[in-house]
Design a protein around this motif. Structure first.
Motif, mmCIF file in Angstrom:
data_model
loop_
_atom_site.group_PDB
_atom_site.id
_atom_site.type_symbol
_atom_site.label_atom_id
_atom_site.label_comp_id
_atom_site.label_asym_id
_atom_site.label_seq_id
_atom_site.Cartn_x
_atom_site.Cartn_y
_atom_site.Cartn_z
ATOM 1 N N ASN A 10 0.829 -1.209 0.000
ATOM 2 C CA ASN A 10 0.000 0.000 0.000
ATOM 3 C C ASN A 10 0.858 1.251 0.000
ATOM 4 N N GLY A 11 1.956 1.192 0.783
ATOM 5 C CA GLY A 11 2.842 2.333 0.803
ATOM 6 C C GLY A 11 3.473 2.581 -0.557
ATOM 7 N N GLY A 12 3.783 1.487 -1.253
ATOM 8 C CA GLY A 12 4.335 1.629 -2.591
ATOM 9 C C GLY A 12 3.367 2.281 -3.551
ATOM 10 N N PHE A 13 2.083 1.876 -3.484
ATOM 11 C CA PHE A 13 1.065 2.501 -4.328
ATOM 12 C C PHE A 13 0.907 3.968 -3.984
ATOM 13 N N ALA A 14 0.935 4.294 -2.684
ATOM 14 C CA ALA A 14 0.810 5.690 -2.266
ATOM 15 C C ALA A 14 1.947 6.520 -2.845
ATOM 16 N N ASP A 54 -5.473 7.287 -6.207
ATOM 17 C CA ASP A 54 -5.474 7.445 -7.654
ATOM 18 C C ASP A 54 -6.849 7.947 -8.096
ATOM 19 N N VAL A 55 -6.901 9.173 -8.631
ATOM 20 C CA VAL A 55 -8.190 9.735 -9.054
ATOM 21 C C VAL A 55 -8.406 9.627 -10.566
ATOM 22 N N LYS A 56 -7.419 9.082 -11.286
ATOM 23 C CA LYS A 56 -7.580 8.963 -12.743
ATOM 24 C C LYS A 56 -8.815 8.134 -13.111
ATOM 25 N N PRO A 57 -9.072 6.977 -12.448
ATOM 26 C CA PRO A 57 -10.294 6.227 -12.785
ATOM 27 C C PRO A 57 -11.567 7.044 -12.576
ATOM 28 N N LYS A 58 -11.586 7.879 -11.527
ATOM 29 C CA LYS A 58 -12.766 8.722 -11.286
ATOM 30 C C LYS A 58 -12.931 9.749 -12.402
#
Length: 236
Positions: A10-14, A54-58
């Motif tokens: 999760n930290g990596g994704f953040a 990640d807000v790109k999908p939104k």
């Protein structure tokens, strides 16, 4: 997967998401907004509502649902909330952008004769109505100098009809001491071509105003494909 591995993942994704945000902001700082596709412009706005993740999908889901950036900003709060991940706060923030654009457009026509700032007027009515899901009828009330007194919605109807009563239009014109009107309504279908019903209703309003010395300068029909002017089409 143990908790440590999950936390690290999760930290990596953040970290990746934060890096994407910084790179996008840096592109704007160096090159401005003009080169950004619509979904990235929406991303930048959504960063403020969603400080992490990640807000790109939104952003892409909003554009897919409403068809364009104008469609997103023109959608109602309830309509925006139908998109996955868009709650009340995000919907309100998006509507604030639309309202700001409307007020800027209104300012551009409010302090000078409307007829002399026609391109600004067309831009304003497109922002206000081109992406409305229901037909809406508005009237711009003008004084003797053709300056805007008020822009008021007289009725909102269904996807293809908004009933208008000429006597109500004239009653309001008298209350505001208006000397002239510009009628405006939208076609949610996207095609701004005036219908036979539009033409008949316009003639009724012109007739109602004649004895009161209140003139109708034009009737604008707004759609996603453009704006049709009764005057330009020879219908007034």
């Amino acid at each position: 997967m143990d908790d440590v591995s999950e936390s690290a993942r999760n930290g990596g994704f953040a970290d990746l998401n934060q890096g994407h945000r910084e790179r996008l902001r840096e592109r704007v700082r160096l090159g401005g907004f003009a080169g950004l596709p619509d979904y990235e412009l929406l991303e930048l706005h959504l960063f403020r509502t969603f400080p992490r993740g990640d807000v790109k999908p939104k952003a892409k889901a909003l554009l897919a649902r409403f068809g364009s950036l104008g469609g997103v900003l023109g959608a109602s709060i309830d309509e925006l909330k139908t998109v996955a991940g868009i709650g009340a706060s995000a919907a309100l923030d998006l509507k604030l952008v639309h309202e700001s654009a409307l007020r800027i457009g209104r300012e551009s026509i409010a302090k000078r004769p409307v007829i002399s700032s026609w391109s600004a007027l067309l831009g304003y009515v497109r922002i206000a109505l081109a992406n409305e899901a229901r037909e809406q009828f508005r009237v711009l009330f003008l004084d003797k100098k053709n300056q805007l007194i008020a822009d008021e919605r007289m009725n909102q109807g269904t996807v293809d009809h908004a009933p208008v009563y000429p006597r109500e239009v004239m009653r309001r014109a008298l209350e505001l001491s208006a000397s002239a009107l510009i009628l405006v309504h939208n076609h949610p279908s996207g095609d701004p071509t005036p219908s036979g019903q539009d033409i008949d209703m316009t003639r009724q309003i012109i007739d109602a105003g004649r004895s009161l010395r209140i003139s109708v300068h034009d009737h604008l029909v707004v759609g996603r494909e453009g704006v049709a002017s009764f005057k330009a089409l020879g219908l007034i």
